[in-house]
Design a protein around this motif. Structure first.
Motif, PDB file in Angstrom:
ATOM      1  N   ARG A  46       0.934  -1.642   0.102  1.00 49.16           N
ATOM      2  CA  ARG A  46       0.209   0.307  -0.192  1.00 49.16           C
ATOM      3  C   ARG A  46       1.201   1.019   0.083  1.00 49.16           C
ATOM      4  O   ARG A  46       1.775   1.244   0.532  1.00 49.16           O
ATOM      5  CB  ARG A  46      -1.066   0.285   1.244  1.00 49.16           C
ATOM      6  CG  ARG A  46      -1.449  -1.399   1.511  1.00 49.16           C
ATOM      7  CD  ARG A  46      -3.043  -0.731   2.324  1.00 49.16           C
ATOM      8  NE  ARG A  46      -2.129  -0.213   3.579  1.00 49.16           N
ATOM      9  CZ  ARG A  46      -1.685  -1.278   4.680  1.00 49.16           C
ATOM     10  NH1 ARG A  46      -2.150  -2.680   4.425  1.00 49.16           N
ATOM     11  NH2 ARG A  46      -0.976  -0.244   5.869  1.00 49.16           N
ATOM     12  N   ILE A  47       0.001   2.475  -0.394  1.00 50.75           N
ATOM     13  CA  ILE A  47       0.893   3.544  -0.694  1.00 50.75           C
ATOM     14  C   ILE A  47       0.580   3.979   1.037  1.00 50.75           C
ATOM     15  O   ILE A  47       1.768   4.648   1.165  1.00 50.75           O
ATOM     16  CB  ILE A  47       0.490   4.873  -1.798  1.00 50.75           C
ATOM     17  CG1 ILE A  47       0.924   3.820  -2.846  1.00 50.75           C
ATOM     18  CG2 ILE A  47       1.158   5.831  -1.456  1.00 50.75           C
ATOM     19  CD1 ILE A  47       2.099   3.666  -2.997  1.00 50.75           C
ATOM     20  N   GLY A  48      -0.036   4.343   2.096  1.00 45.84           N
ATOM     21  CA  GLY A  48       0.175   5.310   2.586  1.00 45.84           C
ATOM     22  C   GLY A  48      -1.047   4.535   3.564  1.00 45.84           C
ATOM     23  O   GLY A  48      -1.168   2.969   3.379  1.00 45.84           O
ATOM     24  N   GLY A  49      -1.906   5.062   5.229  1.00 43.64           N
ATOM     25  CA  GLY A  49      -2.700   3.942   6.552  1.00 43.64           C
ATOM     26  C   GLY A  49      -1.181   3.834   7.217  1.00 43.64           C
ATOM     27  O   GLY A  49      -0.029   3.855   6.498  1.00 43.64           O
ATOM     28  N   PHE A  50      -2.107   3.146   8.484  1.00 38.24           N
ATOM     29  CA  PHE A  50      -0.321   2.451   8.930  1.00 38.24           C
ATOM     30  C   PHE A  50       0.035   1.665   8.408  1.00 38.24           C
ATOM     31  O   PHE A  50      -1.136   0.538   8.495  1.00 38.24           O
ATOM     32  CB  PHE A  50      -1.117   2.631  10.081  1.00 38.24           C
ATOM     33  CG  PHE A  50      -2.155   3.845  10.991  1.00 38.24           C
ATOM     34  CD1 PHE A  50      -1.431   4.391  11.369  1.00 38.24           C
ATOM     35  CD2 PHE A  50      -3.344   3.827  11.381  1.00 38.24           C
ATOM     36  CE1 PHE A  50      -1.394   5.347  12.296  1.00 38.24           C
ATOM     37  CE2 PHE A  50      -3.434   4.861  12.003  1.00 38.24           C
ATOM     38  CZ  PHE A  50      -3.060   5.642  12.171  1.00 38.24           C
ATOM     39  N   GLY A  51       0.691   1.118   8.497  1.00 44.08           N
ATOM     40  CA  GLY A  51       1.735  -0.088   7.300  1.00 44.08           C
ATOM     41  C   GLY A  51       2.150   0.410   6.240  1.00 44.08           C
ATOM     42  O   GLY A  51       3.162  -0.802   5.694  1.00 44.08           O
ATOM     43  N   GLY A  52       2.071   1.417   5.877  1.00 45.47           N
ATOM     44  CA  GLY A  52       1.650   1.651   4.292  1.00 45.47           C
ATOM     45  C   GLY A  52       3.332   2.021   3.615  1.00 45.47           C
ATOM     46  O   GLY A  52       3.976   2.209   4.954  1.00 45.47           O
ATOM     47  N   LYS A  53       3.322   3.028   2.749  1.00 51.07           N
ATOM     48  CA  LYS A  53       5.285   2.801   2.319  1.00 51.07           C
ATOM     49  C   LYS A  53       5.547   4.088   2.985  1.00 51.07           C
ATOM     50  O   LYS A  53       6.496   4.598   3.615  1.00 51.07           O
ATOM     51  CB  LYS A  53       4.903   3.119   1.375  1.00 51.07           C
ATOM     52  CG  LYS A  53       4.970   1.530   0.087  1.00 51.07           C
ATOM     53  CD  LYS A  53       5.260   2.262  -1.518  1.00 51.07           C
ATOM     54  CE  LYS A  53       5.423   0.755  -2.430  1.00 51.07           C
ATOM     55  NZ  LYS A  53       4.208   0.197  -2.468  1.00 51.07           N
ATOM     56  N   SER A  54       4.566   5.076   2.704  1.00 53.12           N
ATOM     57  CA  SER A  54       4.596   6.038   3.441  1.00 53.12           C
ATOM     58  C   SER A  54       4.949   6.263   4.744  1.00 53.12           C
ATOM     59  O   SER A  54       5.959   6.802   5.167  1.00 53.12           O
ATOM     60  CB  SER A  54       3.731   6.980   2.509  1.00 53.12           C
ATOM     61  OG  SER A  54       2.421   6.546   3.327  1.00 53.12           O
ATOM     62  N   ILE A 109       6.095   4.224   6.878  1.00 51.34           N
ATOM     63  CA  ILE A 109       7.425   3.411   6.870  1.00 51.34           C
ATOM     64  C   ILE A 109       8.261   3.739   6.728  1.00 51.34           C
ATOM     65  O   ILE A 109       9.609   3.794   7.433  1.00 51.34           O
ATOM     66  CB  ILE A 109       7.150   1.602   6.403  1.00 51.34           C
ATOM     67  CG1 ILE A 109       6.558   0.873   6.411  1.00 51.34           C
ATOM     68  CG2 ILE A 109       8.341   1.028   6.360  1.00 51.34           C
ATOM     69  CD1 ILE A 109       6.443  -0.718   5.556  1.00 51.34           C
ATOM     70  N   LEU A 110       8.245   4.590   5.131  1.00 51.20           N
ATOM     71  CA  LEU A 110       9.527   5.998   5.635  1.00 51.20           C
ATOM     72  C   LEU A 110       9.839   6.967   6.731  1.00 51.20           C
ATOM     73  O   LEU A 110      11.081   7.255   6.784  1.00 51.20           O
ATOM     74  CB  LEU A 110       9.392   5.986   3.436  1.00 51.20           C
ATOM     75  CG  LEU A 110       9.730   4.652   2.494  1.00 51.20           C
ATOM     76  CD1 LEU A 110       9.462   5.738   1.443  1.00 51.20           C
ATOM     77  CD2 LEU A 110      11.038   3.955   2.750  1.00 51.20           C
ATOM     78  N   ALA A 111       8.321   6.960   6.664  1.00 49.90           N
ATOM     79  CA  ALA A 111       8.065   8.512   7.297  1.00 49.90           C
ATOM     80  C   ALA A 111       8.801   8.156   8.776  1.00 49.90           C
ATOM     81  O   ALA A 111       9.856   8.984   9.776  1.00 49.90           O
ATOM     82  CB  ALA A 111       7.367   8.860   6.849  1.00 49.90           C
ATOM     83  N   SER A 112       8.403   7.026   9.318  1.00 52.39           N
ATOM     84  CA  SER A 112       8.734   6.425  10.554  1.00 52.39           C
ATOM     85  C   SER A 112      10.001   6.182  11.003  1.00 52.39           C
ATOM     86  O   SER A 112      11.016   6.465  11.469  1.00 52.39           O
ATOM     87  CB  SER A 112       7.809   5.509  11.567  1.00 52.39           C
ATOM     88  OG  SER A 112       7.824   3.735  10.251  1.00 52.39           O
ATOM     89  N   SER A 113      11.270   5.632   9.739  1.00 54.63           N
ATOM     90  CA  SER A 113      12.185   5.294   9.955  1.00 54.63           C
ATOM     91  C   SER A 113      13.069   6.691   9.944  1.00 54.63           C
ATOM     92  O   SER A 113      13.703   7.124  10.563  1.00 54.63           O
ATOM     93  CB  SER A 113      12.643   4.533   8.876  1.00 54.63           C
ATOM     94  OG  SER A 113      11.877   3.247   9.136  1.00 54.63           O
ATOM     95  N   MET A 114      12.265   7.549   8.773  1.00 52.59           N
ATOM     96  CA  MET A 114      13.124   9.128   8.802  1.00 52.59           C
ATOM     97  C   MET A 114      13.366   9.485  10.270  1.00 52.59           C
ATOM     98  O   MET A 114      13.819  10.549  10.340  1.00 52.59           O
ATOM     99  CB  MET A 114      12.890   9.786   7.828  1.00 52.59           C
ATOM    100  CG  MET A 114      13.518  10.930   7.839  1.00 52.59           C
ATOM    101  SD  MET A 114      15.155  10.563   6.755  1.00 52.59           S
ATOM    102  CE  MET A 114      15.935  11.706   7.258  1.00 52.59           C
ATOM    103  N   VAL A 115      11.743  10.043  11.210  1.00 50.55           N
ATOM    104  CA  VAL A 115      11.972  10.372  12.136  1.00 50.55           C
ATOM    105  C   VAL A 115      12.138  10.126  13.406  1.00 50.55           C
ATOM    106  O   VAL A 115      13.226  10.535  14.158  1.00 50.55           O
ATOM    107  CB  VAL A 115      10.598  10.692  12.624  1.00 50.55           C
ATOM    108  CG1 VAL A 115      10.131  11.110  14.096  1.00 50.55           C
ATOM    109  CG2 VAL A 115      10.012  11.381  11.613  1.00 50.55           C
ATOM    110  N   ASN A 116      12.049   8.269  13.765  1.00 47.48           N
ATOM    111  CA  ASN A 116      12.660   7.993  14.801  1.00 47.48           C
ATOM    112  C   ASN A 116      13.690   7.045  14.259  1.00 47.48           C
ATOM    113  O   ASN A 116      14.785   7.252  15.626  1.00 47.48           O
ATOM    114  CB  ASN A 116      11.731   6.799  15.454  1.00 47.48           C
ATOM    115  CG  ASN A 116      10.118   7.152  15.112  1.00 47.48           C
ATOM    116  OD1 ASN A 116      10.441   7.529  16.323  1.00 47.48           O
ATOM    117  ND2 ASN A 116       8.994   6.472  15.028  1.00 47.48           N
TER     118      ASN A 116
END
Length: 258
Positions: free
Chosen positions: A174-182, A184-191
């Motif tokens: 999936r592109i968005g939503g919890f567990g989607g690409k966005s 995963i990438l955003a939480s990886s960048m922030v955390n």
């Protein structure tokens, strides 16, 4: 750029024009001082702390919560697998004991909630109507004690690793939503400091052993629990008789001032 501006290019505005507009409207604003923050701050608890509340719910519920390390750490990823072994699926330890075998609860779950500097490990259960929360908690404590003493079996670990991999693959489809690409990438960048920091977690899951899960669980879950009991409001009924409210009460004799 020299002003460390983040520019979002929209429509037909090119990057140079957008940067000029940012400088025009924001360049003369003095920068704020740098904000210091903790990279990690896990408040490991000791002892047992208990509270009780009432709410407009149909069933009593119990929460048992421990403080654990934050996002992307090996301990947190180990404890994520521990939570799945305890409650993920009808053959999991807590579900089989509380819901299927003893029928003490209608639902039970274990899960982690990790953030940048720390996280939480939670077990929650809804008591079956007529069952006291103390019996539900006793069964939870017994199953957790067994896990802390013996750790997971190789078969249990294999199962939850496969479940983790399957959830990850379904998420990145999936592109968005919890567990989607966005997400995963955003939480990886922030955390984690980079968009591909999720690879560290995948490596932790792949390398996890029964001994590692047992060790993480004993260090973080053997002590320092916060317990919250949630009970439904009692059923109150009005009395059939009461005071006469049709007239004001008679005035009595005032006391003599001394």
């Amino acid at each position: 750029g020299p002003n460390n501006a983040v520019v979002v290019v929209a429509g037909d505005i090119d990057a140079k024009t957008a940067l000029e507009k940012v400088k025009k409207y924001f360049g003369d604003i003095p920068p704020s001082p740098p904000v210091s923050r903790h990279s990690a701050w896990v408040s490991k608890r000791t002892g047992s702390h208990r509270q009780s509340v009432q709410d407009r719910v149909s069933q009593a519920r119990i929460y048992k919560v421990w403080n654990i390390p934050g996002w992307g750490t090996m301990c947190a990823d180990n404890l994520d697998l521990v939570s799945s072994i305890l409650s993920d699926g009808k053959t999991s330890r807590l579900y089989k004991r509380l819901v299927y075998d003893d029928q003490l609860a209608t639902s039970v779950s274990a899960y982690i909630n990790t953030r940048e500097i720390a996280g939480l490990f939670t077990i929650q259960a809804d008591a079956r109507p007529g069952v006291e929360l103390s019996k539900v908690e006793k069964a939870i404590d017994e199953e957790l004690a067994k896990f802390l003493a013996d750790g997971p079996t190789a078969k249990e670990l294999e199962r939850v690793k496969a479940q983790f991999a399957a959830r990850f693959v379904r998420g990145v489809e999936r592109i968005g939503g919890f567990g989607g690409k966005s997400d995963i990438l955003a939480s990886s960048m922030v955390n984690g400091g980079s968009p591909d920091a999720y690879k560290t977690t995948l490596k932790h899951i792949e390398d996890a052993t029964p001994e590692a899960l047992k060790g993480s669980a004993n260090y973080w879950l053997a002590d320092g629990v916060y317990i919250l009991e949630v009970a439904p409001y009692p059923q109150y009924t009005a009395a059939k008789e009461g005071a006469d409210r049709k007239s004001m009460p008679a005035t009595g004799v005032p006391p003599q001032a001394q």
